[in-house]
Design a protein around this motif. Structure first.
Motif, PDB file in Angstrom:
ATOM      1  N   ARG A  48       9.396   0.842  -6.680  1.00  0.00           N
ATOM      2  CA  ARG A  48       9.475  -0.548  -7.108  1.00  0.00           C
ATOM      3  C   ARG A  48       8.293  -0.984  -7.976  1.00  0.00           C
ATOM      4  N   VAL A  49       7.138  -0.340  -7.788  1.00  0.00           N
ATOM      5  CA  VAL A  49       5.961  -0.747  -8.568  1.00  0.00           C
ATOM      6  C   VAL A  49       5.574   0.288  -9.622  1.00  0.00           C
ATOM      7  N   TRP A  50       6.186   1.422  -9.627  1.00  0.00           N
ATOM      8  CA  TRP A  50       5.978   2.486 -10.626  1.00  0.00           C
ATOM      9  C   TRP A  50       4.534   2.951 -10.718  1.00  0.00           C
ATOM     10  N   SER A  51       3.810   2.850  -9.622  1.00  0.00           N
ATOM     11  CA  SER A  51       2.413   3.293  -9.609  1.00  0.00           C
ATOM     12  C   SER A  51       2.099   3.897  -8.250  1.00  0.00           C
ATOM     13  N   ASP A  52       1.631   5.134  -8.285  1.00  0.00           N
ATOM     14  CA  ASP A  52       1.288   5.826  -7.052  1.00  0.00           C
ATOM     15  C   ASP A  52       0.125   5.126  -6.340  1.00  0.00           C
ATOM     16  N   GLU A  53      -0.891   4.753  -7.099  1.00  0.00           N
ATOM     17  CA  GLU A  53      -2.071   4.116  -6.509  1.00  0.00           C
ATOM     18  C   GLU A  53      -1.753   2.753  -5.904  1.00  0.00           C
ATOM     19  N   ILE A  54      -0.997   1.949  -6.617  1.00  0.00           N
ATOM     20  CA  ILE A  54      -0.642   0.627  -6.097  1.00  0.00           C
ATOM     21  C   ILE A  54       0.241   0.774  -4.863  1.00  0.00           C
ATOM     22  N   ALA A  55       1.155   1.733  -4.882  1.00  0.00           N
ATOM     23  CA  ALA A  55       2.011   1.977  -3.714  1.00  0.00           C
ATOM     24  C   ALA A  55       1.165   2.353  -2.504  1.00  0.00           C
ATOM     25  N   LYS A  56       0.181   3.216  -2.699  1.00  0.00           N
ATOM     26  CA  LYS A  56      -0.713   3.598  -1.590  1.00  0.00           C
ATOM     27  C   LYS A  56      -1.440   2.376  -1.043  1.00  0.00           C
ATOM     28  N   GLU A  57      -1.948   1.540  -1.938  1.00  0.00           N
ATOM     29  CA  GLU A  57      -2.666   0.335  -1.508  1.00  0.00           C
ATOM     30  C   GLU A  57      -1.773  -0.589  -0.692  1.00  0.00           C
ATOM     31  N   ILE A  58      -0.562  -0.812  -1.172  1.00  0.00           N
ATOM     32  CA  ILE A  58       0.352  -1.715  -0.478  1.00  0.00           C
ATOM     33  C   ILE A  58       0.697  -1.180   0.903  1.00  0.00           C
ATOM     34  N   VAL A  59       1.022   0.102   0.988  1.00  0.00           N
ATOM     35  CA  VAL A  59       1.374   0.693   2.291  1.00  0.00           C
ATOM     36  C   VAL A  59       0.182   0.618   3.243  1.00  0.00           C
ATOM     37  N   GLN A  60      -0.997   0.943   2.761  1.00  0.00           N
ATOM     38  CA  GLN A  60      -2.183   0.889   3.616  1.00  0.00           C
ATOM     39  C   GLN A  60      -2.478  -0.533   4.071  1.00  0.00           C
ATOM     40  N   GLU A  61      -2.306  -1.497   3.171  1.00  0.00           N
ATOM     41  CA  GLU A  61      -2.523  -2.896   3.545  1.00  0.00           C
ATOM     42  C   GLU A  61      -1.545  -3.339   4.625  1.00  0.00           C
ATOM     43  N   VAL A  62      -0.292  -2.952   4.492  1.00  0.00           N
ATOM     44  CA  VAL A  62       0.710  -3.352   5.484  1.00  0.00           C
ATOM     45  C   VAL A  62       0.385  -2.736   6.845  1.00  0.00           C
ATOM     46  N   PHE A  63       0.075  -1.444   6.871  1.00  0.00           N
ATOM     47  CA  PHE A  63      -0.277  -0.813   8.147  1.00  0.00           C
ATOM     48  C   PHE A  63      -1.550  -1.428   8.725  1.00  0.00           C
ATOM     49  N   ALA A  64      -2.522  -1.712   7.874  1.00  0.00           N
ATOM     50  CA  ALA A  64      -3.763  -2.333   8.357  1.00  0.00           C
ATOM     51  C   ALA A  64      -3.487  -3.721   8.922  1.00  0.00           C
ATOM     52  N   ASP A  65      -2.619  -4.483   8.259  1.00  0.00           N
ATOM     53  CA  ASP A  65      -2.254  -5.813   8.766  1.00  0.00           C
ATOM     54  C   ASP A  65      -1.568  -5.717  10.125  1.00  0.00           C
ATOM     55  N   ILE A  66      -0.646  -4.768  10.246  1.00  0.00           N
ATOM     56  CA  ILE A  66       0.056  -4.606  11.527  1.00  0.00           C
ATOM     57  C   ILE A  66      -0.946  -4.251  12.620  1.00  0.00           C
ATOM     58  N   TRP A  67      -1.864  -3.341  12.322  1.00  0.00           N
ATOM     59  CA  TRP A  67      -2.844  -2.923  13.326  1.00  0.00           C
ATOM     60  C   TRP A  67      -3.783  -4.075  13.683  1.00  0.00           C
ATOM     61  N   SER A  68      -4.262  -4.804  12.690  1.00  0.00           N
ATOM     62  CA  SER A  68      -5.227  -5.868  12.974  1.00  0.00           C
ATOM     63  C   SER A  68      -4.598  -7.046  13.713  1.00  0.00           C
ATOM     64  N   ARG A  69      -3.300  -7.237  13.557  1.00  0.00           N
ATOM     65  CA  ARG A  69      -2.617  -8.352  14.227  1.00  0.00           C
ATOM     66  C   ARG A  69      -1.757  -7.888  15.402  1.00  0.00           C
ATOM     67  N   ARG A  70      -1.988  -6.694  15.868  1.00  0.00           N
ATOM     68  CA  ARG A  70      -1.100  -6.103  16.873  1.00  0.00           C
ATOM     69  C   ARG A  70      -1.035  -6.897  18.174  1.00  0.00           C
ATOM     70  N   GLN A  71      -2.082  -7.632  18.512  1.00  0.00           N
ATOM     71  CA  GLN A  71      -2.081  -8.398  19.765  1.00  0.00           C
ATOM     72  C   GLN A  71      -1.126  -9.586  19.703  1.00  0.00           C
ATOM     73  N   ASN A  72      -0.827 -10.043  18.491  1.00  0.00           N
ATOM     74  CA  ASN A  72      -0.025 -11.256  18.327  1.00  0.00           C
ATOM     75  C   ASN A  72       1.433 -10.994  17.967  1.00  0.00           C
ATOM     76  N   HIS A  73       1.792  -9.755  17.739  1.00  0.00           N
ATOM     77  CA  HIS A  73       3.142  -9.434  17.266  1.00  0.00           C
ATOM     78  C   HIS A  73       4.078  -9.043  18.403  1.00  0.00           C
ATOM     79  N   GLN A  74       5.285  -9.528  18.301  1.00  0.00           N
ATOM     80  CA  GLN A  74       6.375  -9.096  19.164  1.00  0.00           C
ATOM     81  C   GLN A  74       7.361  -8.375  18.248  1.00  0.00           C
TER      82      GLN A  74
END
Length: 135
Positions: A48-74
């Motif tokens: 969707r973004v046609w960039s390997d680097e940007i794709a890596k950043e987005i995936v890492q950000e999403v996983f980091a967000d899930i991990w950092s907010r894990r106490q609040n997520h159902q």
């Protein structure tokens, strides 16, 4: 971190393992989820973004967000939650790029072209000098 199929901690990383509160999972289980979904997530975003680097950043950000907010997520379905988050983060990135391009196109019209400006300055001086000589 290579996955070892004989390691029971690495084999139980399906969605049932994290139903309810993701805050109950430990770092090792979360790393297993990352390993399981990394390639699929990266490919989803990269298409969707046609960039390997940007794709890596987005995936890492999403996983980091899930991990950092894990106490609040159902989370009832981790895969669905993950790909929904990836979709929204990707859309936000694309909208940001579009917005940036529109602003640049608009404001670039007001930035004088240095090479043209110099030529205009020279022509102005020539005209001014010609007018002064003729008067």
């Amino acid at each position: 971190m290579g996955a070892n199929s004989n390691d029971p901690k690495r084999t139980y990383y399906n969605n049932k393992a994290i139903e309810g509160s993701i805050g109950n999972i430990n770092q090792q289980l979360f790393e297993c989820l990352f390993e399981k979904y990394w390639k699929q997530s990266h490919n989803y975003v990269r298409l969707r973004v046609w960039s390997d680097e940007i794709a890596k950043e987005i995936v890492q950000e999403v996983f980091a967000d899930i991990w950092s907010r894990r106490q609040n997520h159902q989370i009832q379905d981790f895969e669905r939650y993950l790909f929904t988050a990836l979709k929204h983060k990707t859309i936000n990135h694309i909208n940001s790029v579009i917005r940036h391009r529109k602003y640049w196109e608009y404001y670039s019209n007001f930035i004088p072209n240095k090479s043209d400006q110099t030529q205009h300055d020279v022509e102005y001086q020539d005209l001014k000098n010609s007018l002064e000589r003729s008067l």
